[in-house]
Write a protein that holds these residues in place. Structure first.
Motif, PDB file in Angstrom:
ATOM      1  N   ARG A 156       1.042  -1.383   0.878  1.00  0.00           N
ATOM      2  CA  ARG A 156      -0.394  -0.337  -0.156  1.00  0.00           C
ATOM      3  C   ARG A 156       0.747   1.122  -0.272  1.00  0.00           C
ATOM      4  N   MET A 159       2.401   1.780  -3.074  1.00  0.00           N
ATOM      5  CA  MET A 159       1.160   2.037  -4.288  1.00  0.00           C
ATOM      6  C   MET A 159       0.569   3.611  -3.994  1.00  0.00           C
ATOM      7  N   TYR A 160       0.965   3.960  -2.959  1.00  0.00           N
ATOM      8  CA  TYR A 160       0.846   5.727  -2.349  1.00  0.00           C
ATOM      9  C   TYR A 160       1.502   6.230  -3.070  1.00  0.00           C
ATOM     10  N   ALA A 162       3.292   5.826  -5.498  1.00  0.00           N
ATOM     11  CA  ALA A 162       3.767   5.686  -6.999  1.00  0.00           C
ATOM     12  C   ALA A 162       2.782   6.948  -8.023  1.00  0.00           C
ATOM     13  N   ILE A 163       1.927   6.570  -6.771  1.00  0.00           N
ATOM     14  CA  ILE A 163       0.431   7.199  -7.412  1.00  0.00           C
ATOM     15  C   ILE A 163       0.759   8.854  -7.235  1.00  0.00           C
ATOM     16  N   THR A 164       1.548   9.229  -5.798  1.00  0.00           N
ATOM     17  CA  THR A 164       1.881  10.876  -5.421  1.00  0.00           C
ATOM     18  C   THR A 164       2.406  11.367  -6.687  1.00  0.00           C
ATOM     19  N   HIS A 166       3.614   9.932  -9.827  1.00  0.00           N
ATOM     20  CA  HIS A 166       3.634  10.532 -11.216  1.00  0.00           C
ATOM     21  C   HIS A 166       1.760  11.518 -10.858  1.00  0.00           C
ATOM     22  N   VAL A 167       1.360  11.486 -10.047  1.00  0.00           N
ATOM     23  CA  VAL A 167       0.541  13.264 -10.669  1.00  0.00           C
ATOM     24  C   VAL A 167       1.398  14.607 -10.424  1.00  0.00           C
TER      25      VAL A 167
END
Length: 481
Positions: A156, A159-160, A162-164, A166-167
């Motif tokens: 988790r 994943m958090y 990675a998302i942050t 990329h954004v």
């Protein structure tokens, strides 16, 4: 939505024909109903009663449904207009509306989701019930999962992150950098005065020959006289006989290029020891900077120095649109050079700055077609920046083709990607956009991209004319300052 997309009357008819107008009117009515529901829920939220919490939750549910439904017109209208009218509503405009509208939509969805989580937490339930609540609520479980990572905390957390990342890299950083444009050094015109003539043209007007005419008797079956051979050649020579002859006197060099009378050259409200700069307009699009710099547009700057004697900068530059607003008052670039092969993407702030630059600041875009879909993209862009100004062919006797060098037949065609004539947009009696359709920059390059030396020389001279025109009109517009 239609106002943000700057939809023109033709495109509105397309939407009306395909049923979008009725759908949008219905959606607008739904939004009004939602506003009423949210207003009631806002008032009810102050009452510490169980029914008040139920009203707030119902309002948030309605908000979520409408937000999900709003994605349909938000992304559907730009996509439909692009499919129906690609020439005037290109993919750059569509993508820009998707991006700007998508950000607002995403922010609204996140705020609504946050509010929904809050009203489904134990503390909120206890507030409205006025009693302690022991059971864990859905909102509490979601917050705990986000904090601890649940059964797979390492996965988790990764994943958090990675998302942050990329954004931030794909969305936040480009937007922040686009808006972070610092103060710009003043663009100073050479100070002085001079005449606008570098090359004089002697014009010899030829009078057309009087042609002989024949009168035939329509009642006669036989023609007894044959036409003179001279009359048979009249049509072959008419162009030559009626065309003016232009002879350049290149030895007639004036004392200096500029405005204000004879002198060393320059402009009265210029800056001492300034250097002429060549600035390209940077934008999101294809080939806006391809092959530029030394060996290309810097050659144009060198030729400008050779032909005028003015000092020049050590290199050419590229500036984003928002930088035009960061120059000192009255010291912005009198012109910016714009080229590419299509796909010009500018945001709302950039469009407003560009309109200000072309109208209030009296700047000019020197556009040069490098091929591809640049012509259509430029015209689509200008419909958004100057919607009330129409493109026109620039006449051969326009001042931009007469000073300091004369082009009796208008701009040299060169490659003529989208047409042989130069086009322009006029604002307050001056050219705000000069569009050459034949790729001057390739003729400026080392080797001149295959054109002969004479054509390359004409390309350089036209560049001098456009720069001189921009300098003179910018100087005149700011003379009172």
């Amino acid at each position: 939505l239609l106002a943000a997309a700057e939809v023109n009357p033709v495109q509105r008819k397309i939407l009306e024909r395909d049923g979008w107008n009725a759908a949008l009117d219905g959606f607008a009515g739904l939004l009004l109903m939602l506003e009423l529901v949210l207003a009631v829920a806002s008032l009810a939220a102050f009452a510490r009663r169980r029914w008040a919490l139920a009203v707030v939750r119902a309002a948030l549910l309605a908000l979520g449904v409408v937000l999900l439904a709003s994605a349909w017109p938000l992304f559907g209208v730009p996509g439909h207009l692009h499919a129906a009218d690609t020439k005037h509503f290109d993919k750059a405009i569509r993508n820009e509306l998707w991006l700007e509208g998508g950000w607002l939509w995403a922010i609204a969805v996140m705020l609504a989701a946050g509010a929904a989580v809050a009203v489904y937490r134990r503390a909120c339930l206890a507030f409205y019930r006025r009693e302690d609540v022991a059971d864990e609520q859905p909102g509490d479980r979601l917050v705990r999962e986000l904090r601890t990572g649940g059964r797979e905390p390492v996965f988790r957390t990764s994943m958090y992150w990675a998302i942050t990342v990329h954004v931030i890299v794909l969305f936040v950083f480009p937007i922040v950098m686009k808006g972070c444009v610092g103060a710009q050094a003043a663009y100073g015109l050479p100070q002085g005065s001079g005449t606008p003539v570098l090359e004089t043209i002697a014009v010899k007007k030829k009078k057309p020959k009087k042609t002989k005419s024949f009168v035939f008797n329509m009642n006669s079956a036989i023609i007894y006289a044959r036409p003179d051979i001279d009359d048979m050649k009249v049509m072959e020579s008419v162009d030559e006989d009626t065309t003016n002859t232009y002879t350049a006197n290149t030895s007639a060099i004036a004392s200096g290029l500029g405005a204000g009378g004879k002198g060393k050259g320059g402009w009265p409200n210029g800056m001492a020891d300034s250097r002429v700069r060549f600035i390209r307009l940077q934008y999101d699009g294809r080939a806006w900077d391809e092959g530029m710099g030394h060996g290309s547009d810097y050659n144009m700057l060198i030729k400008f120095k050779d032909l005028t004697g003015f000092k020049i900068a050590e290199d050419t530059e590229a500036k984003p649109v928002l930088a035009l607003k960061k120059f000192p008052p009255g010291k912005a670039p009198p012109f910016v050079y714009m080229t590419g092969e299509g796909g010009i993407s500018l945001g709302g702030d950039e469009l407003r700055v560009l309109k200000w630059y072309l109208t209030e600041e009296a700047g000019m875009i020197f556009a040069d077609n490098a091929g591809g879909d640049f012509a259509n993209s430029l015209k689509a862009l200008m419909r958004r920046v100057l919607p009330d100004v129409d493109w026109v062919e620039i006449a051969n006797d326009d001042p931009i083709f007469l000073e300091p060098y004369s082009f009796p037949n208008g701009a040299p065609k060169l490659w003529a990607h989208s047409g042989g004539r130069a086009l322009g947009l006029k604002v307050n009696g001056r050219w705000a956009v000069f569009f050459h359709q034949g790729e001057l920059k390739d003729a400026w390059k080392d080797g001149h991209s295959g054109v002969n030396p004479g054509e390359a020389k004409q390309a350089y001279k036209l560049g001098v004319n456009v720069m001189y025109y921009a300098f003179t009109h910018y100087s005149a517009a700011h003379a009172t300052n």
